[in-house]
Motif scaffolding. Sequence first.
Motif, mmCIF file in Angstrom:
data_model
loop_
_atom_site.group_PDB
_atom_site.id
_atom_site.type_symbol
_atom_site.label_atom_id
_atom_site.label_comp_id
_atom_site.label_asym_id
_atom_site.label_seq_id
_atom_site.Cartn_x
_atom_site.Cartn_y
_atom_site.Cartn_z
ATOM 1 N N CYS A 13 0.845 -1.179 0.000
ATOM 2 C CA CYS A 13 0.000 0.000 0.000
ATOM 3 C C CYS A 13 0.886 1.236 0.000
ATOM 4 O O CYS A 13 1.944 1.257 0.644
ATOM 5 C CB CYS A 13 -0.900 -0.005 1.239
ATOM 6 N N SER A 14 0.477 2.255 -0.724
ATOM 7 C CA SER A 14 1.216 3.505 -0.780
ATOM 8 C C SER A 14 0.238 4.668 -0.732
ATOM 9 O O SER A 14 -0.914 4.540 -1.154
ATOM 10 C CB SER A 14 2.052 3.572 -2.061
ATOM 11 N N THR A 15 0.701 5.806 -0.236
ATOM 12 C CA THR A 15 -0.179 6.965 -0.152
ATOM 13 C C THR A 15 0.602 8.259 -0.281
ATOM 14 O O THR A 15 1.789 8.327 0.054
ATOM 15 C CB THR A 15 -0.972 6.966 1.175
ATOM 16 N N TYR A 16 -0.057 9.266 -0.777
ATOM 17 C CA TYR A 16 0.423 10.632 -0.795
ATOM 18 C C TYR A 16 -0.782 11.531 -1.035
ATOM 19 O O TYR A 16 -1.916 11.040 -1.204
ATOM 20 C CB TYR A 16 1.509 10.852 -1.856
ATOM 21 N N PHE A 17 -0.562 12.809 -1.059
ATOM 22 C CA PHE A 17 -1.671 13.738 -1.190
ATOM 23 C C PHE A 17 -2.338 13.666 -2.554
ATOM 24 O O PHE A 17 -3.544 13.913 -2.667
ATOM 25 C CB PHE A 17 -1.206 15.169 -0.911
ATOM 26 N N ASP A 18 -1.582 13.347 -3.576
ATOM 27 C CA ASP A 18 -2.115 13.286 -4.926
ATOM 28 C C ASP A 18 -1.796 11.942 -5.563
ATOM 29 O O ASP A 18 -0.818 11.280 -5.223
ATOM 30 C CB ASP A 18 -1.556 14.423 -5.785
ATOM 31 N N CYS A 19 -2.622 11.547 -6.514
ATOM 32 C CA CYS A 19 -2.480 10.241 -7.129
ATOM 33 C C CYS A 19 -1.376 10.180 -8.176
ATOM 34 O O CYS A 19 -0.863 9.101 -8.460
ATOM 35 C CB CYS A 19 -3.814 9.800 -7.736
ATOM 36 N N VAL A 20 -1.006 11.305 -8.761
ATOM 37 C CA VAL A 20 0.113 11.297 -9.693
ATOM 38 C C VAL A 20 1.377 10.841 -8.972
ATOM 39 O O VAL A 20 2.127 9.988 -9.458
ATOM 40 C CB VAL A 20 0.312 12.681 -10.329
ATOM 41 N N THR A 21 1.611 11.396 -7.792
ATOM 42 C CA THR A 21 2.779 11.009 -7.021
ATOM 43 C C THR A 21 2.713 9.548 -6.593
ATOM 44 O O THR A 21 3.704 8.816 -6.656
ATOM 45 C CB THR A 21 2.926 11.904 -5.787
ATOM 46 N N VAL A 22 1.553 9.106 -6.159
ATOM 47 C CA VAL A 22 1.404 7.727 -5.708
ATOM 48 C C VAL A 22 1.675 6.739 -6.835
ATOM 49 O O VAL A 22 2.462 5.803 -6.682
ATOM 50 C CB VAL A 22 0.003 7.491 -5.115
ATOM 51 N N VAL A 23 1.040 6.927 -7.975
ATOM 52 C CA VAL A 23 1.140 5.967 -9.065
ATOM 53 C C VAL A 23 2.559 5.880 -9.612
ATOM 54 O O VAL A 23 3.004 4.798 -10.025
ATOM 55 C CB VAL A 23 0.127 6.303 -10.176
ATOM 56 N N ARG A 24 3.302 6.973 -9.598
ATOM 57 C CA ARG A 24 4.678 6.931 -10.080
ATOM 58 C C ARG A 24 5.638 6.365 -9.048
ATOM 59 O O ARG A 24 6.836 6.262 -9.312
ATOM 60 C CB ARG A 24 5.147 8.310 -10.527
ATOM 61 N N GLY A 25 5.149 6.001 -7.880
ATOM 62 C CA GLY A 25 5.962 5.375 -6.854
ATOM 63 C C GLY A 25 6.605 6.311 -5.869
ATOM 64 O O GLY A 25 7.516 5.896 -5.138
ATOM 65 N N GLY A 26 6.143 7.563 -5.813
ATOM 66 C CA GLY A 26 6.767 8.555 -4.963
ATOM 67 C C GLY A 26 6.114 8.770 -3.615
ATOM 68 O O GLY A 26 6.474 9.719 -2.915
ATOM 69 N N GLY A 27 5.167 7.930 -3.252
ATOM 70 C CA GLY A 27 4.467 8.090 -1.995
ATOM 71 C C GLY A 27 5.120 7.365 -0.833
ATOM 72 O O GLY A 27 6.205 6.786 -0.947
ATOM 73 N N TYR A 28 4.451 7.414 0.302
ATOM 74 C CA TYR A 28 4.864 6.634 1.454
ATOM 75 C C TYR A 28 4.456 5.178 1.247
ATOM 76 O O TYR A 28 3.513 4.883 0.510
ATOM 77 C CB TYR A 28 4.212 7.175 2.726
ATOM 78 N N TRP A 29 5.143 4.265 1.930
ATOM 79 C CA TRP A 29 4.921 2.831 1.718
ATOM 80 C C TRP A 29 4.665 2.089 3.007
ATOM 81 O O TRP A 29 5.226 2.414 4.053
ATOM 82 C CB TRP A 29 6.128 2.201 1.020
ATOM 83 N N GLY A 30 3.823 1.076 2.911
ATOM 84 C CA GLY A 30 3.646 0.140 3.994
ATOM 85 C C GLY A 30 4.658 -0.984 3.890
ATOM 86 O O GLY A 30 5.537 -0.995 3.016
#
Length: 122
Positions: free
Chosen positions: A96-113
Amino acid sequence: QVQLVESGGGSVQAGGSLRLSCSVSGYTDSRYCVGWFRQALGKAREWVARIYTGNKLSWYTDSVKGRFAISQDNAKNAWNLQMNSLKPEDTAMYYCSTYFDCVTVVRGGGYWGQGTQVTVSS
């Protein structure tokens, strides 16, 4: 700090179902993006699905479309990945990954579980 914890992984036979959960904490704003990724042994990480919590709009990679679905758990800070009609090809570590916006999440730039293992046997 934003934190995520995945749960619900396990072993299932082909054609079966499994529900993963991503518990999210640390946001002061209720609007953010949650994404699911998977990485099979020896293969690159693959984006699977995402949902933006503000409008509940979800997107899926073609290989899981119609079989997987993201939804909000009864716990409002948790997000489920319902996986139906599972195939051996779905076997992977799911993250699971998360960030404020989905562009960042989908490109792999979010936080990770930490990930949860899904194994589908034939």
